[in-house]
Design a protein around this motif. Structure first.
Motif, mmCIF file in Angstrom:
data_model
loop_
_atom_site.group_PDB
_atom_site.id
_atom_site.type_symbol
_atom_site.label_atom_id
_atom_site.label_comp_id
_atom_site.label_asym_id
_atom_site.label_seq_id
_atom_site.Cartn_x
_atom_site.Cartn_y
_atom_site.Cartn_z
ATOM 1 N N ALA A 227 0.209 2.893 -13.700
ATOM 2 C CA ALA A 227 0.891 4.122 -13.277
ATOM 3 C C ALA A 227 0.101 4.832 -12.178
ATOM 4 O O ALA A 227 0.670 5.299 -11.188
ATOM 5 C CB ALA A 227 1.083 5.040 -14.475
ATOM 6 N N GLN A 228 -1.236 4.867 -12.337
ATOM 7 C CA GLN A 228 -2.094 5.510 -11.323
ATOM 8 C C GLN A 228 -1.970 4.797 -9.989
ATOM 9 O O GLN A 228 -1.889 5.436 -8.936
ATOM 10 C CB GLN A 228 -3.564 5.418 -11.758
ATOM 11 C CG GLN A 228 -4.030 6.611 -12.561
ATOM 12 C CD GLN A 228 -5.477 6.411 -13.040
ATOM 13 O OE1 GLN A 228 -6.120 5.417 -12.718
ATOM 14 N NE2 GLN A 228 -5.958 7.350 -13.831
ATOM 15 N N THR A 229 -1.970 3.453 -10.054
ATOM 16 C CA THR A 229 -1.890 2.677 -8.812
ATOM 17 C C THR A 229 -0.541 2.906 -8.127
ATOM 18 O O THR A 229 -0.480 3.052 -6.898
ATOM 19 C CB THR A 229 -2.129 1.179 -9.090
ATOM 20 O OG1 THR A 229 -3.334 1.056 -9.852
ATOM 21 C CG2 THR A 229 -2.269 0.381 -7.815
ATOM 22 N N VAL A 230 0.531 2.972 -8.934
ATOM 23 C CA VAL A 230 1.863 3.259 -8.366
ATOM 24 C C VAL A 230 1.822 4.587 -7.606
ATOM 25 O O VAL A 230 2.285 4.670 -6.456
ATOM 26 C CB VAL A 230 2.939 3.273 -9.482
ATOM 27 C CG1 VAL A 230 4.237 3.879 -8.984
ATOM 28 C CG2 VAL A 230 3.179 1.852 -10.001
ATOM 29 N N SER A 231 1.223 5.624 -8.217
ATOM 30 C CA SER A 231 1.150 6.934 -7.526
ATOM 31 C C SER A 231 0.336 6.824 -6.249
ATOM 32 O O SER A 231 0.721 7.384 -5.217
ATOM 33 C CB SER A 231 0.478 8.001 -8.395
ATOM 34 O OG SER A 231 0.933 7.936 -9.684
ATOM 35 N N LEU A 232 -0.809 6.129 -6.321
ATOM 36 C CA LEU A 232 -1.669 6.001 -5.129
ATOM 37 C C LEU A 232 -0.934 5.294 -3.993
ATOM 38 O O LEU A 232 -1.017 5.716 -2.839
ATOM 39 C CB LEU A 232 -2.944 5.213 -5.472
ATOM 40 C CG LEU A 232 -4.020 5.966 -6.265
ATOM 41 C CD1 LEU A 232 -5.115 5.010 -6.732
ATOM 42 C CD2 LEU A 232 -4.641 7.068 -5.398
ATOM 43 N N VAL A 233 -0.216 4.224 -4.332
ATOM 44 C CA VAL A 233 0.511 3.468 -3.299
ATOM 45 C C VAL A 233 1.588 4.351 -2.680
ATOM 46 O O VAL A 233 1.766 4.381 -1.454
ATOM 47 C CB VAL A 233 1.114 2.163 -3.878
ATOM 48 C CG1 VAL A 233 2.035 1.475 -2.872
ATOM 49 C CG2 VAL A 233 0.003 1.204 -4.306
ATOM 50 N N ARG A 234 2.289 5.128 -3.518
ATOM 51 C CA ARG A 234 3.336 6.032 -2.996
ATOM 52 C C ARG A 234 2.727 7.090 -2.093
ATOM 53 O O ARG A 234 3.223 7.349 -0.998
ATOM 54 C CB ARG A 234 4.074 6.700 -4.154
ATOM 55 C CG ARG A 234 5.076 5.748 -4.784
ATOM 56 C CD ARG A 234 5.934 6.487 -5.805
ATOM 57 N NE ARG A 234 6.839 5.562 -6.464
ATOM 58 C CZ ARG A 234 7.109 5.584 -7.759
ATOM 59 N NH1 ARG A 234 6.564 6.511 -8.544
ATOM 60 N NH2 ARG A 234 7.941 4.710 -8.275
ATOM 61 N N GLU A 235 1.590 7.695 -2.557
ATOM 62 C CA GLU A 235 0.923 8.737 -1.756
ATOM 63 C C GLU A 235 0.457 8.189 -0.418
ATOM 64 O O GLU A 235 0.464 8.901 0.589
ATOM 65 C CB GLU A 235 -0.297 9.297 -2.510
ATOM 66 C CG GLU A 235 0.062 10.333 -3.558
ATOM 67 C CD GLU A 235 -1.097 10.569 -4.525
ATOM 68 O OE1 GLU A 235 -2.266 10.427 -4.108
ATOM 69 O OE2 GLU A 235 -0.819 10.870 -5.708
ATOM 70 N N ALA A 236 0.017 6.916 -0.429
ATOM 71 C CA ALA A 236 -0.479 6.294 0.815
ATOM 72 C C ALA A 236 0.672 5.880 1.730
ATOM 73 O O ALA A 236 0.440 5.345 2.810
ATOM 74 C CB ALA A 236 -1.358 5.093 0.481
ATOM 75 N N GLY A 237 1.896 6.087 1.263
ATOM 76 C CA GLY A 237 3.056 5.690 2.071
ATOM 77 C C GLY A 237 3.289 4.192 2.058
ATOM 78 O O GLY A 237 3.824 3.640 3.005
ATOM 79 N N GLY A 238 2.827 3.553 0.971
ATOM 80 C CA GLY A 238 3.003 2.103 0.826
ATOM 81 C C GLY A 238 1.816 1.342 1.380
ATOM 82 O O GLY A 238 1.217 1.779 2.367
ATOM 83 N N CYS A 239 1.447 0.267 0.726
ATOM 84 C CA CYS A 239 0.397 -0.622 1.253
ATOM 85 C C CYS A 239 0.531 -1.966 0.568
ATOM 86 O O CYS A 239 1.052 -2.048 -0.546
ATOM 87 C CB CYS A 239 -0.991 -0.013 1.073
ATOM 88 S SG CYS A 239 -1.814 -0.364 -0.456
ATOM 89 N N PRO A 240 0.124 -3.049 1.252
ATOM 90 C CA PRO A 240 0.317 -4.365 0.648
ATOM 91 C C PRO A 240 -0.537 -4.573 -0.612
ATOM 92 O O PRO A 240 -1.637 -4.032 -0.719
ATOM 93 C CB PRO A 240 -0.103 -5.331 1.760
ATOM 94 C CG PRO A 240 -0.912 -4.526 2.716
ATOM 95 C CD PRO A 240 -0.480 -3.108 2.587
#
Ligand SMILES: [Zn+2]
Length: 296
Positions: A227-240
């Motif tokens: 869940a934390q990683t999902v939030s981080l990826v969303r905050e970063a605007g997506g990343c591979p």
């Protein structure tokens, strides 16, 4: 010169001579000297450093498919491999921590070649991160360390070993520069990795690890971590997202589904062909994967 002085000098010279005997003797006895590597990445370094050095046989403790040594335990046969060995080459930096204390107790006389000597380590969760070989620049440093240690242990082959080490370290440094240059347009970009194998790699390439979903490859990521990683990826605007060969990336699949982030595979070079250029090959493939991931 007093007689006492001459006696002392003689004692000193004898001690020095005896200290050298066990080093060269293995290679000179006609039997090949066994050099044991803890796992695949240091074996590839050793193959390069010992190229064309006669009378040396390489063995590897961890069987193919072991991956990192985070949970590796020694079997009786492993201790046998070490009987009479010239040395054990370790990655160091804590990678062999699951068995090294036992080993140094059981085989106190066995010389070690620690490739990590003098390398500044990154730490996660208060522990040193041992995945130093994934930076080509640090792999070059490991090669130099290994060359110096093996030159001490095989004094008759000193020159060839040091020359090999210098040449391969140069190859690795150029490889690192070539990769970093190729990725220069993506400097500062984030990656998400499966286990915590890539911080040195990312730093060498000018990239940043946004998150790793596990500490060790055989660990199941917790729902909280996902869940934390999902939030981080969303905050970063997506990343591979980058999985690894041989893992079942359920956690990464969930993150990919939740965020729409694309998923690729990065090779931590803990397994592969038994070939001196295997590290370079794997790194060039990693570069191609990154270029594809950022270019899309
Ligand atoms: Zn690992």
């Amino acid at each position: 010169m007093t007689r006492l002085f001459i006696q002392r000098l003689f004692c000193l010279l004898l001690t020095a001579a005896l200290a050298l005997v066990p080093m060269g003797a293995f290679a000179e006895s006609g039997e090949p000297a066994t050099v044991v590597c803890s796992f695949y990445p240091v074996r590839i370094l050793a193959e390069n450093v010992l190229r064309d050095v006669p009378g040396v046989r390489l063995e590897t403790l961890a069987p193919a498919g072991t991956g990192c040594l985070h949970d590796f335990q020694l079997m009786t046969g492993d201790l046998k491999k070490l009987d009479g060995a010239l040395c054990l080459i370790i990655n160091g930096a804590g990678m062999e921590q699951s068995f090294l204390p036992l080993l140094t107790r059981e085989r106190a006389e066995l010389p070690l070649a620690d490739c990590s000597a003098g390398i500044e380590l990154m730490s996660d969760h208060g522990e040193d991160n041992p995945h130093i070989w994934l930076s080509p620049f640090l792999a070059a440093r490991m090669t130099v360390n290994l060359g110096q240690r093996l030159a001490e242990l095989l004094p008759d082959e000193r020159e060839r070993i040091l020359e090999n080490a210098e040449r391969y370290a140069g190859t690795l440094t150029r490889l690192g520069e070539e990769m970093r240059d190729a990725l220069a347009g993506y400097a500062g970009r984030y990656i998400v990795t499966f286990h915590e194998a890539f911080p040195y790699f990312a730093e060498a390439m000018g990239l940043r690890v946004l998150a790793s979903v596990t500490v060790e490859p055989d660990e199941t990521p917790s729902p909280r971590m996902i869940a934390q990683t999902v939030s981080l990826v969303r905050e970063a605007g997506g990343c591979p997202l980058f999985s690894e060969p041989g893992v079942h990336p359920d956690a990464l699949n969930v993150i990919a589904r939740e965020t729409g982030a694309p998923m690729y595979e990065l090779n931590p070079v803990t397994d592969g062909p038994d070939a001196p250029d295997a590290y370079e090959q794997a790194m060039r493939e990693n570069l191609a994967v990154l270029l594809k991931a950022f270019g899309e």
